[in-house]
Design an enzyme around this catalytic site. Structure first.
Site, PDB file in Angstrom:
ATOM      1  CD  GLU A 201      48.582  40.486  49.659  1.00  0.00           C
ATOM      2  OE1 GLU A 201      48.888  41.573  50.537  1.00  0.00           O
ATOM      3  OE2 GLU A 201      48.610  40.936  48.376  1.00  0.00           O
ATOM      4  CG  ASN A 285      47.341  43.087  45.799  1.00  0.00           C
ATOM      5  OD1 ASN A 285      48.032  43.728  46.629  1.00  0.00           O
ATOM      6  ND2 ASN A 285      46.331  42.274  45.812  1.00  0.00           N
ATOM      7  CG  ASP A 327      50.463  40.709  44.944  1.00  0.00           C
ATOM      8  OD1 ASP A 327      49.462  41.502  45.422  1.00  0.00           O
ATOM      9  OD2 ASP A 327      51.498  40.346  45.498  1.00  0.00           O
TER      10      ASP A 327
END
Lengths: 599, 599
Positions: A201, A285, A327
């Protein structure tokens, strides 16, 4: 202790072919079940129990007939009230427990009701807490050859003397300045400590590293993006599908330079097949989440690698979700089993993937034998078994500035990190998972090192039926559920299966449950102090009796609203998970305790 | 539930005198045992169980014959890993638990394994944590007439709707700027909420306040030092001993103006005798600790007051430790019982005092009937029953610049706050206490508001035998121990006695123990997650079965080294207690969980 002795008695009455078949069976079983050096069946030396990641124990003193008499034998407070995702380890008469940040390692005396023998406090950098995307969890340690190996949130791998608690070596692998943390449990194969990073992230570049177990020096490092030389793709790389073939796909399937911040972190589970001598692990991801920022397949994110443990060289790769839209990290565990499929025994891996399909793959070649939805899926329309490609649903494709509703699986997937168990007795895969849907809106995102790099607004909520969690038994041969249990909240704990035909899991309200492995019937439950997101394990104590242990302490991504004290009025908090968990703070409290059960 | 019904059936065959005697017995028993309005024996409405502070329950389903079958039924994490000194309350099918700072109040559903019904978060001022001398504990709440009353560390008293968890009123009583905190459990008598302050180590001036239960307005406030008008000493004040007589002793027994910072805080237990209509409570140590800074008797510190609940007017006072030399707060509980002494039934109070004596006092007059050492005492040579004065040992008197060795009891006393239990069946007082000695050196100290004001260096260590804790049964008629149990660490938990002839207490390692009330024989034990310093309680659940509950979570003054993460290399830390507890961090960990046990 139940030593791992051969179950086969060769009889002179057996015809040669039977003997041979038994021999092969035994050899394969041994390889998959107990290849960890020196282990006995009553111990628990790695989070997943064995290299095959079955989380199955041969112990059967506790069984479906008597599990309703299970009692708490003793408890131990970790002293850290954050999400407890770790599996305790049991070696001899000692239990080892790793806490969330600050990642204290305890050695507990099983001969003395868990009284601490020693503790090791690594004092990781406090700033790591702010970098971790979703609580400050740790998924456990690994025991090999007198050493406990584990990772700290601030990106270090440690080797600790299992007897004394003294540090043997410490190697810095991650860089929190870039947003890199480490949360996964390492796996040690042939003297190599396998460790990967977290931080998809934050625009981190993913990798799996192998450290030499003796001194912590780097043996190899395989990136998930970038040129083949850095991904360790060479002559031995033989993927099954055309989509995975080509030179430097880790560069060419990205916009220019984007692979450098492209994600594909390796924060989940590693399996190992000693016979094929291959390790298996998934990649996270691609970054940013907003797919319009990164046209292309985004290799080698959201897929699975098979590699040689000695060199790291890739043998095959398969991408669960090319150009991942949601994701859908591919890091979930791969469970290595041999299955009778259409009359043939096949060496497969079973993988309940975040994108909602249970994959049955040939683990020698990377061929997808089947890919079957185990949850409601709106985001895709199946897997093309010819090309191997996931078939996206154009209606659910995210676009910047547009809110797409009712996407399933959600960002957290049909199932996230929480590991399945497999019973060779029932031939069922026990899958803890969620039943959620989400609204998803792409927004602009710029990359600044060490800060979140998403480019989407996400709001998750309960899927049809309203139950946000499920625990199911999956039959990979029939390609259907044998049974399923609904839970109010996502089932964020691991599963444990035993030869007593009992399966254990925990709920986010704090129930620790035992169900019948065949029918799913609830046999017993106990209310622990906090929600359970840990990995249950079982072992044979110094008294020869069977025990079951699990950590209680809610948190993780799903439980961050409680562990992090987040504001329930912001549904987009915790990367959109808070919206689905607004009522969790009414149902449970922060905690951090180990529970040990026995008859 | 077991309703509190009269046990007496009047029979026409009884002679008049017997009837009269039974009637008086019943009336007195009722008054002492169950005067709390509307209570049933299966409930637990105040920390001490009843106004008499016996911590005795008539429940007997769990008894000495079957207590070895006790099992954990459910657990609940408070989410706060600091010292858990509170007693849970049980009213109807709800349990109420108060945490240490931040003093969250939980209502737990006994019909649903303790699932939270609601929680109330008062958000006390964070600065209060730095002001509390010895961990950030809270000793519990009080239930009356649909309201839960309790105090927050930052000096507020709260009334919360027991059904809804909504705040009814909040009254600020303490001032953390001056070092005043509140840690005690309030007592409600005749609609008055009785609350006192903590902070004797900060030069705080002690008081007990009475708030009107309906709206939180102040009814009266009785200071422990100062002029009679502020101590609420008037015409009704009739102390037993000459030493307590005179005008404005709260001023004249101090150096000029020193009474304003003289301590005498009221952070312990309040008892109430409905028949005599008197409340009883002790006053804390005089400040500073260094006695040379405050020549004189330092009234009315380190003693006990009897007051009228409606007005606060004092009826008598007795000073356990005139001119206290060693931080011997007089705040320990007074247990109100009727004893046969030399052929007469006397209304007495039993008080195991910090200075090492068990006092048996006439609670109507303040006369000391006996004062007998229950531990090894070097600091004094007895109590002169004629004058009522403690007889100091000049050899152990502290002097500035001189180290006095082997003082016993230590600053923390022979026994600190941890409350005794009394069984009317065995007529024994069950005393959790410590076995410590200390070296004590007076040093200069200046007063600065809100900062520690001690003037001594203290180092505590184990007393003879090496066991730092004991749990004993005291016979107040024979004036001797019936039995004693040695524990490695101070027994810092409360005691609980039941009609099943079982006594419960906890250890700082985390053992929760049941022992035979008559013999002290250990009958059962269970290892909780953290050290126990809480108050065990018992109740009748919605299913009619008996349960026992206790909070686990080490801390408090004795456990501050763990709860506060103090450096074991500084033996003077935690006001000198760390020296005696250096090995506690090896024995247990921080925690904060409720355990509920049943058959």
């Amino acid at each position: 202790m139940v030593p791992c002795t051969p179950r086969l008695l060769l009889s002179s009455k057996m015809p040669g072919s039977v003997v041979l078949r038994w021999f092969v069976f035994f050899w394969v079983s041994l390889g998959l079940r107990a290849a960890e050096p020196g282990s006995s069946e009553g111990e628990w030396r790695m989070a997943a129990k064995n290299y095959a990641n079955t989380r199955f124990s041969d112990l059967s003193e506790i069984n479906s007939a008597n599990v309703n008499e299970l009692k708490v034998k003793w408890t131990f407070s970790t002293g850290v009230n954050r999400g407890q995702e770790a599996a305790p380890l049991i070696i001899g008469d000692t239990m080892y427990v790793v806490t969330p940040y600050p990642n204290i390692l305890y050695a507990l005396d099983l001969k003395n009701n868990g009284a601490p023998k020693w503790k090791y406090e690594p004092k990781p950098e406090a700033a790591a807490q702010g970098v971790a995307c979703c609580d400050v969890v740790n998924r456990g340690a690994f025991y090999d050859d007198g050493k406990i190996f584990y990772n700290t949130l601030d990106g270090n791998t440690l080797a600790i003397d299992a007897k004394t608690g003294k540090q043997i070596w410490k190697t810095k692998l991650g860089d929190i300045q870039k947003g890199e943390t480490i949360t996964m449990a390492p796996l040690v194969v042939k003297g190599k400590v396998l460790v990967g990073d977290s931080g998809g992230e934050f625009g981190v570049r993913g990798w799996l590293a192998a450290l030499n177990a003796d001194d912590g020096s780097l043996a190899w490092k395989a990136y998930s993006t970038g040129p083949d030389s850095e991904v360790l793709i060479g002559d031995k790389y033989k993927p099954f599908y055309d989509q995975e073939k080509g030179k430097d796909l880790g560069v060419s399937t990205w916009p220019p330079e984007h692979w450098k911040i492209g994600g594909g972190t390796v924060w989940g589970w590693v399996s190992y097949d000693p016979e094929l001598n291959l390790i298996y692990y998934g990649t996270g991801n691609p970054g940013a989440w907003n797919p319009e920022l990164r046209p292309g397949d985004n290799k080698f994110t959201a897929g699975i690698f098979a590699r040689e443990p000695e060199t790291g060289q890739a043998r095959w790769f398969y991408q669960w979700s090319p150009h991942d839209l949601y994701d859908h990290d591919g890091i979930n565990e791969s469970v290595l089993v041999d299955l009778e499929l259409e009359g043939k025994t096949r060496k497969v891996l079973l993988h309940a993937e975040r994108n909602g399909y249970v994959y049955v793959m040939d683990r020698g070649t990377g061929e997808v034998i089947s890919a079957t939805p185990f949850v409601r899926i709106t985001a895709s329309k199946g897997v093309d078994l010819k090309t191997g490609r996931l078939i996206p649903n154009p209606e659910k494709e995210p676009h910047t500035g547009k809110v797409i509703r009712d996407i399933s699986p959600v960002a957290a997937g049909a199932k996230d990190w929480q590991p399945c168990a497999w019973s060779p007795r029932t031939k069922l895969l026990y899958i803890p998972h969620q039943n959620l849907a989400m609204d998803y809106e792409g927004v602009e995102a710029g990359y600044i090192a060490g800060t979140p790099y998403l480019g989407v607004n996400v709001k998750m909520y309960a899927g049809p039926g309203g139950n946000r969690g499920e625990f199911c038994a999956w039959d990979p041969i029939k390609k259907e559920k044998a049974w399923e249990l609904k839970e109010k909240f996502p089932v964020w704990s691991g599963a444990l299966a035993t030869a007593g035909d009992v399966v254990f899991y925990g709920t986010m309200e704090g129930w620790f449950k035992a169900v019948d492995a065949k029918s799913g019937q609830e046999l017993w439950k106990f209310k622990t102090g906090s929600g359970i997101i840990g990995q249950p394990v079982t072992y044979s104590g110094p008294d020869g009796k069977q025990y079951v242990a699990v950590l209680s302490g809610v948190g993780g991504w799903a439980g961050a609203i409680v562990a992090g004290g987040l504001d329930p009025r912001d549904p987009t908090a915790a990367l959109g998970f808070v919206g689905a968990m607004k009522d969790l703070p009414q149902a449970t409290t922060k905690g951090g305790d180990l529970y040990v059960f026995g008859l």
